[in-house]
Structures are given as structure tokens and as C-alpha cells.
Scaffold this motif. Structure first.
Motif, mmCIF file in Angstrom:
data_model
loop_
_atom_site.group_PDB
_atom_site.id
_atom_site.type_symbol
_atom_site.label_atom_id
_atom_site.label_comp_id
_atom_site.label_asym_id
_atom_site.label_seq_id
_atom_site.Cartn_x
_atom_site.Cartn_y
_atom_site.Cartn_z
ATOM 1 N N LEU A 161 -30.538 -68.136 4.038
ATOM 2 C CA LEU A 161 -30.315 -69.301 4.886
ATOM 3 C C LEU A 161 -29.890 -70.519 4.071
ATOM 4 O O LEU A 161 -29.050 -71.314 4.501
ATOM 5 C CB LEU A 161 -31.589 -69.615 5.681
ATOM 6 N N LEU A 188 -31.994 -65.426 14.187
ATOM 7 C CA LEU A 188 -32.147 -66.816 13.779
ATOM 8 C C LEU A 188 -33.287 -67.505 14.520
ATOM 9 O O LEU A 188 -33.998 -68.340 13.944
ATOM 10 C CB LEU A 188 -30.833 -67.572 13.996
ATOM 11 N N ALA A 207 -32.138 -72.588 9.176
ATOM 12 C CA ALA A 207 -31.966 -71.615 10.263
ATOM 13 C C ALA A 207 -31.390 -72.291 11.501
ATOM 14 O O ALA A 207 -30.544 -71.728 12.198
ATOM 15 C CB ALA A 207 -33.303 -70.953 10.590
#
Length: 409
Positions: A161, A188, A207
Motif C-alpha cells: 500500500l 481494500l 488503503a
């Protein structure tokens, strides 16, 4: 140093500084590598700064080794006069190297090591980031993140991420949807709800940004299939005051909701999930957050196109006030969205109670101010329509006019 005459051909035409890594473009002009790469990769120019000839971003920049040695020798000779010595330039990243590294990302025993190598390259300069994205980094990261979700393991998730966030500026250059797999949204959202990572605030913000990008660049078919759980999870994170997510992360989530709003099904699901109430609370808890206000008002404007959405807004004790307050205080975008919401409420929910509430919280005053301010013509017309349509109710209560205040406004 000011008294030393620097040879003209040692100077970069862009930076006007002594070149540390001279390279020659296909146009025959020599530049310092850092300057010409910034010109090509960060500002997205496609012409030679000196000759004005076409200079594609993927064209070769040939190291001018002879000039480099001359500059180094001259700097060494003049070191006593305050000239800094120039080290031998580092060899630039080849286009093949990122491709080989990304292949390693699919090898389970090399994934963590490879992610760290990729991030180190991405941090170096924008040229590396562009090469990584063009080599297929985004698809590899999406595959890795969905794999973490499938296996319910977080090893490497933070690194993946973070890398996605580092290359964010280069993602805008990608054309078409980033993926056809809707599992990436579930992955996610799962990452957003993880509270077991050491730096969960940063991880969640990354994220949230990845989710924003995926929704923004999603195939319309994927957006039509978004699950109710997707919206409920995002609203839950926005609703909670202790959700371990930064303001920037919350704005990314609001961006994702806004990009999903054009689809009627999504608007209905969001309203049914209580989005209007949650968004008003977000706005009340985020004073002086310009971007947050613009995003909240943008989503509310979409949701108020639904009868249930309008009903939720007028039933919130601070709903009309929350929409009114930003007018003429935040931005022209906020003005546009707030006045549009009030127009919808006044037209379709203009009961005596609602109109009196607008008078009490200052909506009427703000609409008159829009008429007098340097606002867009269409915005003034919309404000005038609201005032004129409801003048019978407001005329008896508006103390600052002696005649036809609707005409004056």
C-alpha cells in the motif's frame, strides 16, 4: 567562486547550473539529467526546451561521458576556489530492471524483499516511478493485495500500500480501467478495517487512497456491482471518531463515494445505509476543512436527488444548517453544491417547518448574499428562484426589507 568564469558548455540550459550528469537528447542538446528528466517526467513536456523540436518522453538520453569528465576535471582543478567536486554519476535505471523486479513480486519467497527494492527505486525520482508504472507495477500490486485478502494475511500489505501511494502521481497517466476484478474493492475495504498493523493510521490512509484511485479508474460495470457492504464499511469508518484514519484518508473515502454517486443504484444503497446522516456529522466534525466540505456537499447533492435522501437531510436537526454554513465561506465549488441542495429541498420538501428552519439558520440571508456577491450568473438565478418561490412564507418574517425584498435581492 563569483569571480570564476565557468565554461558556457558546462551550464545546463534549464537549471543554469554546472551539470553533474550531462546527457544529450535526440535533438542534439545536452542537459543535466535531473533537469531534463524533471522537464519530461514531472511537467510532461514533449518538446526540447532549447530547440523546440519534438522530444518524446521515452526517447533516449545518451550520457555525455566526455563532457562529464571535463566538468569533473575542471571542478577538481578549481576546488580551492570554492567549486564543489562532482562525483561520478550513478547509472540510471534501465527499463528492463523494473520488469524483472515486478516478476519477482509473484514469487512468494521474494515478495517482501522485492516490495522494498521497488519502493526504494520509486522514492529516488519521478523517472523511476514512471518506468515502474509502465512496466505493470499497478496490476502486480493489485494482485498482491487481493492475495493478502484471500489468505487473510497482512505480511507485506503495509509495503504494498505504501508503494502504491509513492507512485500515485504516475497513475494519472494510465488509460482505461486498472482492473476488471471487483475483488479489489473487498480487499481494500478489508485493509481499511485492519487494526493490527504497527502504523495502522498510515496504512489505512494509503488503503483509502488506493480505494479512491480504483473507484476513479474503475470500469463502469464494476461500479454498478458495488456491494451494500462496500458503502456500509466506508460510512462506518467515516462515522467513527476513533477509526484510526487521517483526515486525508477520510477525504479519499469521500472521493470514492462521490465517484460512485452517478449510478442511481449506488445512491439508493447509500441513502438506505444512512449516508446522509453520517455525512452531515462528518461536516459538523470537520470545521475549516475546505476539501472535506466540498466533497460532503458534492455527495449530498447527489443523494438529495432521491426523495429519501432529502427526507433524511431535513430530518437531521442540523441538516439545513450544515449545508447553509459553508455558503460564501469555503469556495465557489461549495457554493454551487450547497445552493443546489437548498434548491432541491425548497422545491420538493418546502413545508412550513422546513422553510422556517431555513429562515432560522440563516439560509435566506445567505441566498440574498449570493445575489449581491460576485457569484456565477446561474447560481444567482437559482438563488433568486428559491427566494421568489417561497416569498409568501418568508416575507412576513424577513425584517430587513420594506417593500418587495424578493425583487431587491
Amino acid at each position: 567562486m563569483d569571480n570564476i568564469e565557468v565554461p558556457e558548455y558546462f551550464i545546463c540550459p534549464i537549471s543554469l547550473q554546472i551539470m553533474k550528469d550531462p546527457v544529450t537528447a535526440i535533438t542534439g542538446i545536452t542537459y543535466d539529467r535531473q533537469s531534463i528528466e524533471r522537464w519530461l517526467f514531472e511537467t510532461n513536456n514533449t518538446t526540447c526546451p532549447v530547440s523546440k523540436q519534438p522530444l518524446p518522453r521515452d526517447s533516449d538520453l545518451t550520457p555525455n561521458n566526455t563532457l562529464c569528465r571535463l566538468i569533473q576535471a575542471w571542478c577538481t582543478l578549481n576546488a580551492a576556489n570554492g567549486i564543489d567536486r562532482i562525483p561520478t554519476p550513478k547509472r540510471p535505471l534501465s527499463k528492463l530492471h523494473p520488469i524483472n523486479l515486478i516478476r519477482d513480486l509473484y514469487q512468494p519467497d521474494l515478495q517482501i524483499k522485492t516490495l522494498r527494492k521497488l519502493e526504494a527505486l520509486a522514492i529516488e525520482n519521478n523517472r523511476n516511478r514512471v518506468f515502474l508504472v509502465e512496466a505493470g507495477l499497478v496490476n502486480a500490486l493489485i494482485s498482491f493485495i487481493t492475495s493478502c485478502y484471500d489468505k487473510q494475511q497482512m505480511n507485506g500489505l503495509e509495503e504494498a500500500l505504501s508503494l502504491f501511494y509513492v507512485v500515485r502521481a504516475s497513475l494519472a497517466q494510465l488509460q482505461g480501467p486498472l482492473t476488471e476484478n471487483d475483488e479489489v474493492f473487498d480487499s481494500l475495504v478489508w485493509a481499511l478495517c485492519c487494526d493490527y498493523l504497527p502504523d495502522s493510521v498510515v496504512v489505512k490512509s494509503h488503503a483509502a487512497y488506493a480505494l479512491r484511485v480504483m473507484v476513479e479508474k474503475a470500469n463502469p460495470g464494476l461500479l454498478e456491482r458495488l456491494k451494500p457492504e462496500f458503502f456500509k464499511s466506508i460510512l462506518c469508518l467515516l462515522r467513527a471518531e476513533s477509526s484510526n484514519i487521517s483526515q486525508q484518508g477520510k477525504n479519499s473515502l469521500l472521493h470514492a463515494l462521490l465517484d460512485a454517486c452517478p449510478w442511481g443504484r449506488n445512491r439508493v444503497v447509500m441513502v438506505e445505509s444512512g449516508a446522509v446522516f453520517d455525512l452531515i456529522e462528518v461536516e459538523l466534525r470537520s470545521p475549516d476543512q475546505k476539501k472535506t466540505t466540498e466533497l460532503v456537499l458534492g455527495i449530498l447533492c447527489h443523494l438529495c436527488s432521491c426523495a429519501d435522501g432529502r427526507a433524511q437531510l431535513v430530518n437531521h436537526t442540523a441538516g439545513i444548517g450544515a449545508v447553509t454554513k459553508p455558503i460564501l465561506k469555503v469556495s465557489s465549488i461549495a457554493d454551487e453544491r450547497a445552493v443546489s441542495i437548498i434548491w432541491l429541498i425548497a422545491k420538493y420538501c418546502g413545508t412550513s417547518r422546513v422553510l422556517e428552519e431555513m429562515l432560522r439558520v440563516g439560509t435566506v440571508a445567505k441566498l440574498c448574499m449570493v445575489m449581491q456577491a460576485n457569484s456565477a450568473v446561474h447560481l444567482k438565478e437559482k438563488a433568486k428562484e428559491i427566494l421568489r418561490t417561497n416569498s409568501d412564507v418568508w416575507n412576513d418574517h424577513w425584517p430587513c426589507t420594506e417593500a418587495d425584498w424578493t425583487f431587491r435581492c
